[in-house]
Design an enzyme around this catalytic site. Structure first.
Site, short mmCIF file in Angstrom:
data_model
loop_
_atom_site.label_atom_id
_atom_site.label_comp_id
_atom_site.label_asym_id
_atom_site.label_seq_id
_atom_site.Cartn_x
_atom_site.Cartn_y
_atom_site.Cartn_z
N ARG A 193 0.83 -1.68 -0.24
CA ARG A 193 0.00 0.29 0.04
C ARG A 193 0.85 1.01 0.00
NH1 ARG A 193 -2.08 -3.55 -1.42
NH2 ARG A 193 -3.65 -4.79 -0.89
N SER A 228 -10.68 1.28 4.09
CA SER A 228 -10.30 0.63 5.32
C SER A 228 -8.66 2.14 5.93
CB SER A 228 -9.08 0.22 5.21
OG SER A 228 -8.63 -1.21 4.88
N GLU A 244 -3.90 5.08 6.51
CA GLU A 244 -3.51 5.08 4.88
C GLU A 244 -4.17 6.37 4.07
OE1 GLU A 244 -5.15 0.60 3.50
OE2 GLU A 244 -6.05 2.12 1.93
C1 LIG Z 1 -15.14 1.19 0.16
C2 LIG Z 1 -14.08 1.65 -0.11
C3 LIG Z 1 -13.11 0.26 -0.52
C4 LIG Z 1 -11.49 0.29 -0.62
N1 LIG Z 1 -11.06 -0.98 -0.43
C5 LIG Z 1 -9.80 -1.08 -1.02
C6 LIG Z 1 -8.35 -2.11 -1.50
O1 LIG Z 1 -9.25 -3.12 -0.78
N2 LIG Z 1 -7.76 -1.98 -1.40
C7 LIG Z 1 -6.95 -0.81 -1.40
O2 LIG Z 1 -5.73 -0.92 -1.39
N3 LIG Z 1 -7.48 0.54 -1.37
C8 LIG Z 1 -9.26 0.55 -1.31
N4 LIG Z 1 -10.29 1.41 -1.34
C9 LIG Z 1 -9.08 2.59 -1.24
C10 LIG Z 1 -9.50 3.37 -2.27
O3 LIG Z 1 -9.88 2.81 -3.53
C11 LIG Z 1 -7.72 3.77 -3.37
O4 LIG Z 1 -7.16 3.79 -2.98
C12 LIG Z 1 -8.22 3.97 -5.12
O5 LIG Z 1 -6.95 3.65 -5.35
C13 LIG Z 1 -8.33 5.39 -4.66
O6 LIG Z 1 -8.43 6.23 -6.43
P1 LIG Z 1 -8.77 7.42 -6.30
O7 LIG Z 1 -9.22 7.58 -8.06
O8 LIG Z 1 -10.98 7.67 -6.01
O9 LIG Z 1 -8.54 7.76 -6.06
P2 LIG Z 1 -8.07 9.23 -4.57
O10 LIG Z 1 -8.94 9.25 -3.69
O11 LIG Z 1 -8.79 10.33 -5.36
O12 LIG Z 1 -6.02 10.42 -4.67
C14 LIG Z 1 -5.82 9.21 -3.74
C15 LIG Z 1 -4.65 9.92 -3.80
O13 LIG Z 1 -4.19 9.43 -5.36
C16 LIG Z 1 -3.62 10.08 -5.43
N5 LIG Z 1 -3.90 9.95 -6.50
C17 LIG Z 1 -4.59 9.88 -7.36
N6 LIG Z 1 -4.74 10.21 -9.17
C18 LIG Z 1 -4.10 10.81 -9.62
C19 LIG Z 1 -2.50 10.33 -10.68
N7 LIG Z 1 -3.26 10.24 -11.83
N8 LIG Z 1 -1.71 10.63 -10.13
C20 LIG Z 1 -0.92 10.54 -9.19
N9 LIG Z 1 -1.73 10.58 -8.37
C21 LIG Z 1 -3.07 11.05 -7.83
C22 LIG Z 1 -4.38 11.52 -5.08
O14 LIG Z 1 -3.52 12.79 -5.20
C23 LIG Z 1 -4.44 11.12 -3.41
O15 LIG Z 1 -2.94 10.96 -2.45
C24 LIG Z 1 -11.04 1.65 -0.86
C25 LIG Z 1 -11.77 2.43 -1.13
C26 LIG Z 1 -13.68 2.39 -0.54
C27 LIG Z 1 -14.37 3.79 -0.30
#
Ligand SMILES: Cc1cc2nc3c(=O)[nH]c(=O)nc-3n(C[C@H](O)[C@H](O)[C@H](O)COP(=O)(O)OP(=O)(O)OC[C@H]3O[C@@H](n4cnc5c(N)ncnc54)[C@H](O)[C@@H]3O)c2cc1C
Length: 344
Positions: A166, A243, A338
Protein backbone atom coordinates in the site's frame (compact mmCIF):
# COMPACT_ATOMS: atom_id res chain seq x y z
CA UNK A 1 -10.33 21.90 -20.23
CA UNK A 2 -12.73 23.32 -17.68
CA UNK A 3 -11.27 25.30 -14.74
CA UNK A 4 -13.49 26.54 -11.91
CA UNK A 5 -12.68 28.47 -8.75
CA UNK A 6 -13.75 28.02 -5.13
CA UNK A 7 -15.27 24.61 -5.86
CA UNK A 8 -16.39 22.55 -2.84
CA UNK A 9 -14.31 19.37 -2.74
CA UNK A 10 -16.48 17.43 -0.28
CA UNK A 11 -18.91 16.19 -2.98
CA UNK A 12 -15.92 14.97 -5.03
CA UNK A 13 -14.81 12.60 -2.26
CA UNK A 14 -16.44 9.47 -0.89
CA UNK A 15 -16.16 10.75 2.69
CA UNK A 16 -17.98 13.95 1.74
CA UNK A 17 -15.78 16.06 4.00
CA UNK A 18 -13.65 19.13 3.35
CA UNK A 19 -13.57 22.73 2.14
CA UNK A 20 -13.18 24.21 -1.35
CA UNK A 21 -10.37 24.06 -3.90
CA UNK A 22 -8.97 27.47 -4.81
CA UNK A 23 -9.07 26.18 -8.40
CA UNK A 24 -10.20 22.90 -9.90
CA UNK A 25 -9.35 21.75 -13.41
CA UNK A 26 -11.20 18.75 -14.86
CA UNK A 27 -9.21 16.75 -17.39
CA UNK A 28 -11.39 14.67 -19.71
CA UNK A 29 -9.23 14.79 -22.83
CA UNK A 30 -5.57 13.72 -22.43
CA UNK A 31 -4.64 16.12 -25.26
CA UNK A 32 -5.61 19.03 -22.99
CA UNK A 33 -3.04 18.18 -20.32
CA UNK A 34 -0.49 20.72 -21.73
CA UNK A 35 -3.16 23.45 -21.17
CA UNK A 36 -3.21 22.52 -17.51
CA UNK A 37 0.58 22.65 -17.33
CA UNK A 38 0.37 26.19 -18.75
CA UNK A 39 -2.38 27.12 -16.31
CA UNK A 40 -0.27 26.21 -13.26
CA UNK A 41 3.15 27.28 -14.60
CA UNK A 42 3.59 29.97 -11.93
CA UNK A 43 2.89 27.62 -8.98
CA UNK A 44 5.89 26.73 -6.87
CA UNK A 45 4.53 23.31 -5.79
CA UNK A 46 3.05 20.50 -7.91
CA UNK A 47 -0.75 20.48 -8.10
CA UNK A 48 -2.90 18.07 -6.13
CA UNK A 49 -4.37 15.19 -8.17
CA UNK A 50 -7.82 13.88 -7.47
CA UNK A 51 -9.42 10.80 -8.96
CA UNK A 52 -12.69 9.66 -7.42
CA UNK A 53 -11.67 10.89 -3.97
CA UNK A 54 -12.05 7.44 -2.40
CA UNK A 55 -8.84 7.55 -0.39
CA UNK A 56 -8.54 11.18 0.64
CA UNK A 57 -9.46 13.39 3.57
CA UNK A 58 -9.73 17.03 2.48
CA UNK A 59 -9.03 19.64 5.16
CA UNK A 60 -11.90 21.78 6.46
CA UNK A 61 -10.34 24.91 4.98
CA UNK A 62 -9.95 23.22 1.60
CA UNK A 63 -6.95 23.32 -0.67
CA UNK A 64 -5.00 26.42 -1.70
CA UNK A 65 -3.00 24.54 -4.37
CA UNK A 66 -4.58 23.93 -7.79
CA UNK A 67 -6.45 20.62 -7.92
CA UNK A 68 -6.47 18.49 -11.08
CA UNK A 69 -9.37 16.07 -11.31
CA UNK A 70 -8.42 13.34 -13.71
CA UNK A 71 -11.41 12.01 -15.63
CA UNK A 72 -9.76 10.72 -18.81
CA UNK A 73 -11.07 7.39 -20.01
CA UNK A 74 -9.99 4.63 -22.36
CA UNK A 75 -8.73 1.06 -22.44
CA UNK A 76 -6.69 -0.28 -25.39
CA UNK A 77 -5.68 -3.91 -25.73
CA UNK A 78 -2.33 -3.60 -27.51
CA UNK A 79 -1.39 -7.23 -28.13
CA UNK A 80 1.14 -9.69 -26.81
CA UNK A 81 4.53 -8.79 -25.34
CA UNK A 82 7.69 -10.95 -25.71
CA UNK A 83 6.74 -13.02 -22.68
CA UNK A 84 3.29 -13.81 -24.12
CA UNK A 85 1.47 -11.51 -21.70
CA UNK A 86 -1.14 -9.22 -23.20
CA UNK A 87 -0.41 -5.51 -22.86
CA UNK A 88 -3.29 -3.20 -22.00
CA UNK A 89 -3.01 0.59 -21.96
CA UNK A 90 -5.39 2.49 -19.70
CA UNK A 91 -6.06 6.21 -19.28
CA UNK A 92 -5.53 7.38 -15.69
CA UNK A 93 -9.11 8.50 -15.10
CA UNK A 94 -10.67 5.20 -16.14
CA UNK A 95 -12.58 3.61 -13.23
CA UNK A 96 -10.79 0.55 -11.90
CA UNK A 97 -14.00 -1.48 -11.61
CA UNK A 98 -14.66 -0.98 -15.33
CA UNK A 99 -11.12 -2.03 -16.17
CA UNK A 100 -11.53 -5.22 -14.13
CA UNK A 101 -14.83 -6.00 -15.91
CA UNK A 102 -13.30 -5.34 -19.33
CA UNK A 103 -10.29 -7.56 -18.66
CA UNK A 104 -12.53 -10.42 -17.53
CA UNK A 105 -14.68 -10.02 -20.65
CA UNK A 106 -11.48 -10.10 -22.78
CA UNK A 107 -10.39 -13.37 -21.15
CA UNK A 108 -7.46 -11.72 -19.36
CA UNK A 109 -6.55 -12.77 -15.82
CA UNK A 110 -4.53 -11.02 -13.13
CA UNK A 111 -6.78 -8.28 -11.73
CA UNK A 112 -10.00 -10.19 -10.96
CA UNK A 113 -9.46 -10.06 -7.17
CA UNK A 114 -9.47 -6.24 -7.39
CA UNK A 115 -13.19 -6.26 -8.30
CA UNK A 116 -15.20 -3.72 -6.33
CA UNK A 117 -12.33 -1.42 -5.33
CA UNK A 118 -13.48 2.15 -6.01
CA UNK A 119 -11.36 4.79 -7.69
CA UNK A 120 -9.53 5.54 -10.89
CA UNK A 121 -6.88 3.35 -12.46
CA UNK A 122 -4.38 6.23 -12.32
CA UNK A 123 -4.54 6.23 -8.53
CA UNK A 124 -3.84 2.49 -8.26
CA UNK A 125 -0.02 2.72 -8.26
CA UNK A 126 -0.16 5.44 -5.58
CA UNK A 127 -0.77 2.93 -2.84
CA UNK A 128 -0.22 -0.19 -4.94
CA UNK A 129 -3.91 -1.00 -4.60
CA UNK A 130 -4.59 -4.56 -3.63
CA UNK A 131 -7.05 -7.00 -2.13
CA UNK A 132 -7.56 -10.72 -1.66
CA UNK A 133 -4.09 -11.74 -2.75
CA UNK A 134 -3.60 -9.50 -5.79
CA UNK A 135 -1.86 -6.14 -6.04
CA UNK A 136 -1.41 -3.72 -8.91
CA UNK A 137 2.32 -4.42 -8.75
CA UNK A 138 1.56 -7.98 -10.01
CA UNK A 139 0.44 -6.68 -13.40
CA UNK A 140 1.66 -3.10 -13.79
CA UNK A 141 4.41 -2.85 -16.39
CA UNK A 142 4.96 0.91 -16.68
CA UNK A 143 3.34 4.30 -16.23
CA UNK A 144 3.55 7.45 -18.25
CA UNK A 145 3.71 10.40 -15.86
CA UNK A 146 4.17 14.14 -15.95
CA UNK A 147 7.25 14.89 -13.86
CA UNK A 148 6.68 18.33 -12.33
CA UNK A 149 10.34 18.61 -11.34
CA UNK A 150 11.69 17.89 -14.84
CA UNK A 151 8.74 19.61 -16.53
CA UNK A 152 8.16 16.80 -19.05
CA UNK A 153 6.55 13.42 -19.67
CA UNK A 154 8.50 10.42 -18.46
CA UNK A 155 7.87 6.68 -18.75
CA UNK A 156 8.67 4.78 -15.56
CA UNK A 157 8.96 1.00 -15.34
CA UNK A 158 6.93 -0.50 -12.51
CA UNK A 159 10.22 -1.32 -10.76
CA UNK A 160 11.08 2.38 -10.66
CA UNK A 161 7.84 3.24 -8.84
CA UNK A 162 8.95 1.66 -5.53
CA UNK A 163 5.68 -0.24 -5.16
CA UNK A 164 5.36 -1.83 -1.74
CA UNK A 165 2.58 -2.78 0.62
CA UNK A 166 0.00 0.00 0.00
CA UNK A 167 2.79 2.37 -0.87
CA UNK A 168 4.96 3.71 -3.69
CA UNK A 169 7.03 6.78 -4.40
CA UNK A 170 3.79 8.49 -5.54
CA UNK A 171 2.37 8.09 -2.04
CA UNK A 172 5.26 10.09 -0.62
CA UNK A 173 5.53 12.90 -3.19
CA UNK A 174 3.26 14.81 -5.56
CA UNK A 175 6.15 15.20 -8.03
CA UNK A 176 4.50 12.88 -10.57
CA UNK A 177 1.02 12.90 -12.14
CA UNK A 178 0.08 9.53 -13.60
CA UNK A 179 -1.37 9.96 -17.10
CA UNK A 180 -1.49 6.47 -18.64
CA UNK A 181 -0.72 2.98 -17.38
CA UNK A 182 0.45 -0.19 -19.10
CA UNK A 183 -0.57 -3.54 -17.63
CA UNK A 184 0.53 -7.05 -18.66
CA UNK A 185 -2.12 -9.73 -18.18
CA UNK A 186 -2.27 -13.47 -18.69
CA UNK A 187 -4.67 -14.83 -21.29
CA UNK A 188 -6.14 -17.55 -19.12
CA UNK A 189 -9.34 -19.35 -18.33
CA UNK A 190 -8.56 -19.53 -14.63
CA UNK A 191 -7.93 -16.87 -12.00
CA UNK A 192 -4.88 -16.64 -9.81
CA UNK A 193 -5.05 -18.98 -6.78
CA UNK A 194 -7.70 -18.14 -4.19
CA UNK A 195 -5.65 -17.40 -1.08
CA UNK A 196 -8.27 -15.87 1.22
CA UNK A 197 -10.51 -18.12 3.31
CA UNK A 198 -13.57 -15.84 2.96
CA UNK A 199 -13.36 -15.92 -0.85
CA UNK A 200 -12.72 -19.68 -0.92
CA UNK A 201 -15.76 -20.23 1.34
CA UNK A 202 -17.90 -18.02 -0.88
CA UNK A 203 -16.84 -20.12 -3.89
CA UNK A 204 -17.08 -23.33 -1.88
CA UNK A 205 -13.61 -24.43 -3.03
CA UNK A 206 -10.43 -25.30 -1.11
CA UNK A 207 -7.77 -22.60 -0.59
CA UNK A 208 -5.36 -22.45 -3.52
CA UNK A 209 -8.05 -23.33 -6.10
CA UNK A 210 -8.22 -21.52 -9.39
CA UNK A 211 -11.62 -20.69 -10.84
CA UNK A 212 -12.87 -18.74 -13.87
CA UNK A 213 -11.92 -15.06 -13.30
CA UNK A 214 -15.57 -13.94 -13.53
CA UNK A 215 -16.48 -16.32 -10.67
CA UNK A 216 -13.53 -15.13 -8.57
CA UNK A 217 -14.62 -11.52 -9.08
CA UNK A 218 -18.24 -12.32 -8.15
CA UNK A 219 -17.09 -14.06 -4.97
CA UNK A 220 -14.83 -11.13 -4.03
CA UNK A 221 -17.71 -8.72 -4.64
CA UNK A 222 -20.03 -10.76 -2.41
CA UNK A 223 -17.44 -10.80 0.41
CA UNK A 224 -16.76 -7.07 0.00
CA UNK A 225 -20.47 -6.14 -0.02
CA UNK A 226 -20.99 -7.83 3.33
CA UNK A 227 -18.30 -5.56 4.80
CA UNK A 228 -19.54 -2.37 3.12
CA UNK A 229 -16.36 -2.41 1.02
CA UNK A 230 -18.20 -1.75 -2.23
CA UNK A 231 -19.41 1.84 -2.52
CA UNK A 232 -23.16 2.14 -2.16
CA UNK A 233 -23.52 -1.48 -1.06
CA UNK A 234 -24.53 -0.26 2.37
CA UNK A 235 -26.59 2.96 2.51
CA UNK A 236 -25.92 3.46 6.23
CA UNK A 237 -22.12 3.36 5.76
CA UNK A 238 -21.91 5.03 2.37
CA UNK A 239 -19.42 7.75 3.39
CA UNK A 240 -16.29 5.64 3.62
CA UNK A 241 -12.70 5.46 2.43
CA UNK A 242 -12.45 1.71 2.93
CA UNK A 243 -9.62 0.86 5.29
CA UNK A 244 -8.46 3.91 7.21
CA UNK A 245 -5.30 2.18 8.48
CA UNK A 246 -2.60 0.04 6.89
CA UNK A 247 -2.54 -3.57 7.99
CA UNK A 248 0.47 -3.38 10.31
CA UNK A 249 3.49 -5.60 9.81
CA UNK A 250 4.15 -8.05 12.62
CA UNK A 251 7.19 -10.18 13.40
CA UNK A 252 7.04 -13.98 13.68
CA UNK A 253 6.45 -14.24 17.46
CA UNK A 254 3.65 -11.65 17.35
CA UNK A 255 2.19 -13.30 14.21
CA UNK A 256 1.87 -16.67 15.92
CA UNK A 257 0.47 -15.05 19.10
CA UNK A 258 -2.14 -13.23 17.00
CA UNK A 259 -2.97 -16.37 15.01
CA UNK A 260 -3.64 -18.18 18.30
CA UNK A 261 -6.13 -15.44 19.11
CA UNK A 262 -7.85 -16.07 15.76
CA UNK A 263 -6.48 -13.00 13.97
CA UNK A 264 -6.33 -12.94 10.17
CA UNK A 265 -2.59 -12.83 9.52
CA UNK A 266 -1.46 -12.88 5.88
CA UNK A 267 1.80 -12.91 3.94
CA UNK A 268 2.26 -10.21 1.29
CA UNK A 269 4.28 -10.15 -1.95
CA UNK A 270 6.83 -7.74 -0.41
CA UNK A 271 7.71 -10.50 2.09
CA UNK A 272 5.89 -8.88 5.01
CA UNK A 273 3.49 -10.60 7.40
CA UNK A 274 0.55 -8.44 8.40
CA UNK A 275 -2.54 -8.52 10.59
CA UNK A 276 -5.66 -6.70 9.42
CA UNK A 277 -6.32 -3.34 11.07
CA UNK A 278 -10.04 -4.13 11.31
CA UNK A 279 -9.34 -7.14 13.53
CA UNK A 280 -7.16 -5.00 15.82
CA UNK A 281 -9.85 -2.32 16.05
CA UNK A 282 -12.38 -4.94 17.11
CA UNK A 283 -9.90 -6.52 19.51
CA UNK A 284 -9.29 -3.11 21.08
CA UNK A 285 -12.91 -3.05 22.19
CA UNK A 286 -14.65 -0.91 19.58
CA UNK A 287 -18.13 -2.15 18.75
CA UNK A 288 -19.82 -1.69 15.37
CA UNK A 289 -21.54 1.70 15.15
CA UNK A 290 -19.57 3.19 18.09
CA UNK A 291 -19.62 6.98 17.84
CA UNK A 292 -16.10 8.46 17.99
CA UNK A 293 -16.45 12.18 17.33
CA UNK A 294 -19.28 14.32 15.95
CA UNK A 295 -20.41 12.63 12.71
CA UNK A 296 -17.66 9.99 12.75
CA UNK A 297 -18.22 6.41 13.93
CA UNK A 298 -17.25 2.81 13.38
CA UNK A 299 -19.19 1.38 10.42
CA UNK A 300 -22.26 -0.72 11.17
CA UNK A 301 -20.88 -3.71 9.23
CA UNK A 302 -17.09 -3.53 9.46
CA UNK A 303 -14.38 -2.27 11.82
CA UNK A 304 -13.48 0.89 9.93
CA UNK A 305 -14.41 4.57 10.24
CA UNK A 306 -17.29 6.16 8.33
CA UNK A 307 -18.81 9.66 8.26
CA UNK A 308 -22.33 10.96 8.86
CA UNK A 309 -23.91 14.42 8.82
CA UNK A 310 -21.90 16.91 10.87
CA UNK A 311 -18.53 15.24 10.21
CA UNK A 312 -15.50 17.49 9.74
CA UNK A 313 -11.91 16.79 8.74
CA UNK A 314 -10.75 17.85 12.22
CA UNK A 315 -13.25 15.46 13.79
CA UNK A 316 -12.21 12.65 11.48
CA UNK A 317 -8.55 13.13 12.37
CA UNK A 318 -9.45 13.16 16.05
CA UNK A 319 -11.40 9.91 15.56
CA UNK A 320 -8.35 8.39 13.84
CA UNK A 321 -6.25 9.34 16.89
CA UNK A 322 -8.79 7.87 19.31
CA UNK A 323 -8.71 4.53 17.49
CA UNK A 324 -4.94 4.60 17.14
CA UNK A 325 -4.38 5.22 20.86
CA UNK A 326 -6.88 2.59 22.05
CA UNK A 327 -5.51 -0.06 19.67
CA UNK A 328 -1.98 0.66 20.90
CA UNK A 329 -3.04 0.55 24.58
CA UNK A 330 -5.04 -2.67 24.29
CA UNK A 331 -3.10 -4.70 21.70
CA UNK A 332 0.40 -3.22 21.72
CA UNK A 333 0.27 -2.70 17.93
CA UNK A 334 0.76 0.77 16.44
CA UNK A 335 -1.53 1.53 13.48
CA UNK A 336 -0.68 4.05 10.75
CA UNK A 337 -3.30 5.87 8.65
CA UNK A 338 -3.57 4.82 5.00
CA UNK A 339 -5.54 7.93 3.93
CA UNK A 340 -3.99 10.77 1.91
CA UNK A 341 -4.53 14.18 3.46
CA UNK A 342 -5.27 17.06 1.11
CA UNK A 343 -5.08 20.71 2.04
CA UNK A 344 -4.64 22.10 5.54
C1 LIG B 1 -15.40 1.30 0.07
C2 LIG B 1 -13.93 1.38 -0.24
C3 LIG B 1 -13.18 0.22 -0.35
C4 LIG B 1 -11.80 0.28 -0.64
N1 LIG B 1 -11.11 -0.88 -0.74
C5 LIG B 1 -9.79 -0.85 -1.06
C6 LIG B 1 -9.04 -2.06 -1.19
O1 LIG B 1 -9.57 -3.16 -1.05
N2 LIG B 1 -7.72 -1.97 -1.48
C7 LIG B 1 -7.09 -0.78 -1.65
O2 LIG B 1 -5.89 -0.76 -1.92
N3 LIG B 1 -7.77 0.39 -1.54
C8 LIG B 1 -9.10 0.40 -1.25
N4 LIG B 1 -9.80 1.55 -1.11
C9 LIG B 1 -9.10 2.83 -1.28
C10 LIG B 1 -9.27 3.46 -2.68
O3 LIG B 1 -10.30 2.88 -3.39
C11 LIG B 1 -7.97 3.35 -3.48
O4 LIG B 1 -6.91 3.95 -2.79
C12 LIG B 1 -8.10 4.01 -4.88
O5 LIG B 1 -6.97 3.69 -5.65
C13 LIG B 1 -8.25 5.51 -4.83
O6 LIG B 1 -8.59 5.95 -6.13
P1 LIG B 1 -9.18 7.38 -6.35
O7 LIG B 1 -9.28 7.62 -7.81
O8 LIG B 1 -10.44 7.56 -5.59
O9 LIG B 1 -8.02 8.29 -5.76
P2 LIG B 1 -8.17 9.57 -4.83
O10 LIG B 1 -8.77 9.19 -3.53
O11 LIG B 1 -8.81 10.67 -5.59
O12 LIG B 1 -6.63 9.90 -4.60
C14 LIG B 1 -5.85 9.06 -3.78
C15 LIG B 1 -4.39 9.53 -3.84
O13 LIG B 1 -3.86 9.32 -5.14
C16 LIG B 1 -3.42 10.56 -5.71
N5 LIG B 1 -3.76 10.47 -7.13
C17 LIG B 1 -4.98 10.23 -7.67
N6 LIG B 1 -4.88 10.16 -9.01
C18 LIG B 1 -3.57 10.37 -9.32
C19 LIG B 1 -2.84 10.43 -10.55
N7 LIG B 1 -3.42 10.25 -11.73
N8 LIG B 1 -1.51 10.67 -10.47
C20 LIG B 1 -0.88 10.85 -9.28
N9 LIG B 1 -1.52 10.80 -8.10
C21 LIG B 1 -2.85 10.56 -8.12
C22 LIG B 1 -4.18 11.64 -4.95
O14 LIG B 1 -3.50 12.87 -4.97
C23 LIG B 1 -4.23 11.03 -3.58
O15 LIG B 1 -3.00 11.22 -2.91
C24 LIG B 1 -11.18 1.53 -0.82
C25 LIG B 1 -11.95 2.71 -0.72
C26 LIG B 1 -13.31 2.64 -0.43
C27 LIG B 1 -14.13 3.90 -0.33
Amino acid sequence: MHVSYGVPLAPLTTLGIGGPAASLAELHDPAEFPDFVQEVRHCTAPPVCLGEGSNVLVGDRGCALPVLRIATRGIRVLGAADDGRVLVEVQAGHPLWELVETLIAEGLAGMEMLAGIPGTTGATPVQNVGAYGQEVSDTLRSVEVWDWELGRRVTLDAAECALGHRTSMFKKSRRWTVLTLLFALRRAELSGPVTYRSVADELDVPLGSQVPPAEAAQAVLAVRRRKGMVLDSCENDRRSIGSVFFSPEVGDPMASKLRDLGAPVAHFPDGSTRVTASWLIRQAGFALNTSLTRGVRISSVHYTLVADDGASAAGFREAVDIVLRQVLDRTGVLLAPEIDFIGD
